[in-house]
Design an enzyme around this catalytic site. Structure first.
Site, PDB file in Angstrom:
ATOM      1  NE  ARG A 116      -4.272  -1.712   1.625  1.00  0.00           N
ATOM      2  CZ  ARG A 116      -4.538  -2.711   2.593  1.00  0.00           C
ATOM      3  NH1 ARG A 116      -3.953  -2.535   3.630  1.00  0.00           N
ATOM      4  NH2 ARG A 116      -5.546  -3.394   2.220  1.00  0.00           N
ATOM      5  CE  LYS A 138       1.797  14.703 -14.742  1.00  0.00           C
ATOM      6  NZ  LYS A 138       1.924  15.562 -16.132  1.00  0.00           N
ATOM      7  CD  GLU A 180      10.316  17.781 -21.938  1.00  0.00           C
ATOM      8  OE1 GLU A 180       9.955  18.949 -21.306  1.00  0.00           O
ATOM      9  OE2 GLU A 180       9.702  16.799 -22.163  1.00  0.00           O
ATOM     10  CE  LYS A 226       7.631  18.300 -13.552  1.00  0.00           C
ATOM     11  NZ  LYS A 226       7.713  17.107 -14.226  1.00  0.00           N
ATOM     12  NE  ARG A 240       2.906  17.837 -12.712  1.00  0.00           N
ATOM     13  CZ  ARG A 240       3.353  17.039 -12.022  1.00  0.00           C
ATOM     14  NH1 ARG A 240       2.931  16.941 -10.723  1.00  0.00           N
ATOM     15  NH2 ARG A 240       4.393  16.207 -12.422  1.00  0.00           N
ATOM     16  CG  ASN A 244       1.433  18.718 -20.392  1.00  0.00           C
ATOM     17  OD1 ASN A 244       2.354  18.261 -20.028  1.00  0.00           O
ATOM     18  ND2 ASN A 244       0.184  18.592 -19.791  1.00  0.00           N
ATOM     19  CG  HIS A 247       4.779  17.714 -24.035  1.00  0.00           C
ATOM     20  ND1 HIS A 247       5.709  19.022 -23.811  1.00  0.00           N
ATOM     21  CD2 HIS A 247       5.535  16.643 -23.301  1.00  0.00           C
ATOM     22  CE1 HIS A 247       6.887  18.375 -23.238  1.00  0.00           C
ATOM     23  NE2 HIS A 247       6.669  17.249 -22.868  1.00  0.00           N
ATOM     24  CG  HIS A 251       2.105  13.500 -26.350  1.00  0.00           C
ATOM     25  ND1 HIS A 251       1.420  14.142 -25.403  1.00  0.00           N
ATOM     26  CD2 HIS A 251       3.210  13.301 -25.899  1.00  0.00           C
ATOM     27  CE1 HIS A 251       2.095  13.933 -24.271  1.00  0.00           C
ATOM     28  NE2 HIS A 251       3.207  13.646 -24.786  1.00  0.00           N
ATOM     29  CG  HIS A 266       9.398  13.155 -25.031  1.00  0.00           C
ATOM     30  ND1 HIS A 266       8.045  12.974 -25.389  1.00  0.00           N
ATOM     31  CD2 HIS A 266       9.768  13.799 -23.995  1.00  0.00           C
ATOM     32  CE1 HIS A 266       7.560  13.868 -24.517  1.00  0.00           C
ATOM     33  NE2 HIS A 266       8.322  14.483 -23.773  1.00  0.00           N
TER      34      HIS A 266
HETATM   35  N1  GLY Z   1       6.216  16.181 -17.478  1.00  0.00           N
HETATM   36  C1  GLY Z   1       5.298  17.260 -17.147  1.00  0.00           C
HETATM   37  C2  GLY Z   1       4.817  16.991 -15.883  1.00  0.00           C
HETATM   38  O1  GLY Z   1       5.476  16.441 -15.090  1.00  0.00           O
HETATM   39  O2  GLY Z   1       3.780  17.510 -15.592  1.00  0.00           O
END
Ligand code: GLY
Length: 356
Positions: A116, A138, A180, A226, A240, A244, A247, A251, A266
């Protein structure tokens, strides 16, 4: 130990981003951890070995993975969980991911569901993961044909940024991360970091055997941008989304490349995607001649600027995003270095503005 920033969620410290001059310095941070398990990309086993040496015998287990897009799957997450279980990892375990974004996504996801949820830390070994993927929590895997379809957002307790680990990074991967880096400074250009990054990338300093002076500071500055965005909007409800930038187009470019069996990284797709985003900004009157400026800067920095595919052929993949978000795509439109705005448009509106 170098500089440090804190990711805060709801006003509480959730993770530390720490600059290290060398991996040996990790011992001072992680030395007191009772149960460390290292999950590493087999291509950077030397970084894992340096980390394990820095923890002088304190590592309870190490798990090598094939950090490829094909293996970014639940199978690999289960393999990590099984290894943790067999090694007797308890709820006090700290899982340390050593690798690029695929590794940190996989190990972070495994840690987040094992018993968990146990804590995890990231040691990103690519420029792209140092400035972006390893910060912000993420995690996840691909599922069926969809990228990053399963996952959670859980903050790593540490992200260790060590510029020294970038010295073996292949040039193409380095440039992928550079894209990036520039993206981040197009969003926030405090201290003219965008211009500094373009100058550094364009200089011949990258051709030498050592990493250029100034790179570590720029990496840390991007990580700080970031971390700030994530602290204000951890679950991507608004600000946030600015991360992107480029992006939506990127994508679609990556999707088209896969269909054609072509190899586009990428970062390369993000570079071309930011040029298309600037074209859209210019077309909508959000910016003035920004496409020309970014094209010049990015080419100067050694990044690809021209999308090799007819823009109309990108529409279908962009439409897929649209379905996910009730008919509208969240476009990120750059105004100038340091300022972007969010605007929801249908794909048809965007294509119309681009006169496609
Ligand atoms: N790579 C974009 C983010 O982490 O929100």
């Amino acid at each position: 130990m170098g500089k440090e920033i804190t990711v805060t969620i709801d006003g509480k410290a959730a993770g530390r981003v720490v600059g290290l001059d060398r991996m040996a310095d990790a011992g001072a941070l992680l030395g007191g951890e009772p149960e460390v398990f290292v999950v590493y990309d087999e291509n950077v086993s030397w970084v894992a070995a340096e980390l394990i040496a820095a923890l002088s015998g304190g590592v309870r287990g190490s798990i090598a993975i094939d950090a490829s897009e094909e293996e970014k799957s639940m199978d690999t997450v289960l393999l990590i969980c099984r290894s943790l279980l067999e090694a007797g990892a308890s709820r006090r375990a700290l899982v340390v991911a050593v690798g690029g974004g695929i590794t940190t996504d996989l190990a972070g996801f495994a840690a987040s569901i094992y018993k968990r949820g146990v804590r995890y830390a990231n040691v990103p070994t690519t420029l792209l993961s140092q400035v972006d993927a390893a910060i912000g929590g993420k995690t996840g895997v691909n599922f069926d044909a969809y990228k990053n379809m399963l996952g959670v957002i859980v903050q790593p307790v540490y992200t260790l940024l060590c510029a020294d680990v970038l010295r073996t990074l292949p040039r193409r991967d380095f440039l992928s991360g550079a894209s990036e880096l520039l993206k981040t400074f197009l969003i926030d250009n405090e201290d003219n970091h965008y211009e500094k990054a373009v100058r550094l990338l364009a200089s011949d300093a990258l051709d030498g055997p050592a990493l250029p002076d100034g790179l570590q500071d720029l990496v840390f500055a991007a990580a700080a941008v970031k971390a700030g965005v994530v602290s204000r909007d951890p679950f991507e409800a608004g600000e946030r989304r600015k991360l992107n930038l480029g992006h939506t187009f990127a994508h679609a470019i990556e999707h088209e490349a896969r269909l054609r069996g072509e190899d586009v990284t990428h970062g390369e797709a993000v570079s071309m995607g930011m040029i298309l985003a600037a074209r859209l900004s210019d077309a909508l009157g959000v910016s003035d001649s920004l496409e020309a400026r970014l094209t010049q800067d990015f080419a100067f920095a050694g990044l690809p600027v021209a999308c090799p595919y007819p823009t109309a052929s990108l529409a279908e993949a962009m439409d897929k995003d649209k379905k996910a978000e009730g008919g509208l795509v969240h476009f990120v439109l750059p105004e100038r270095p340091g300022s972007v705005i969010l605007r929801d448009l249908t794909v048809a509106e965007a294509l119309h503005a681009l006169k496609i």
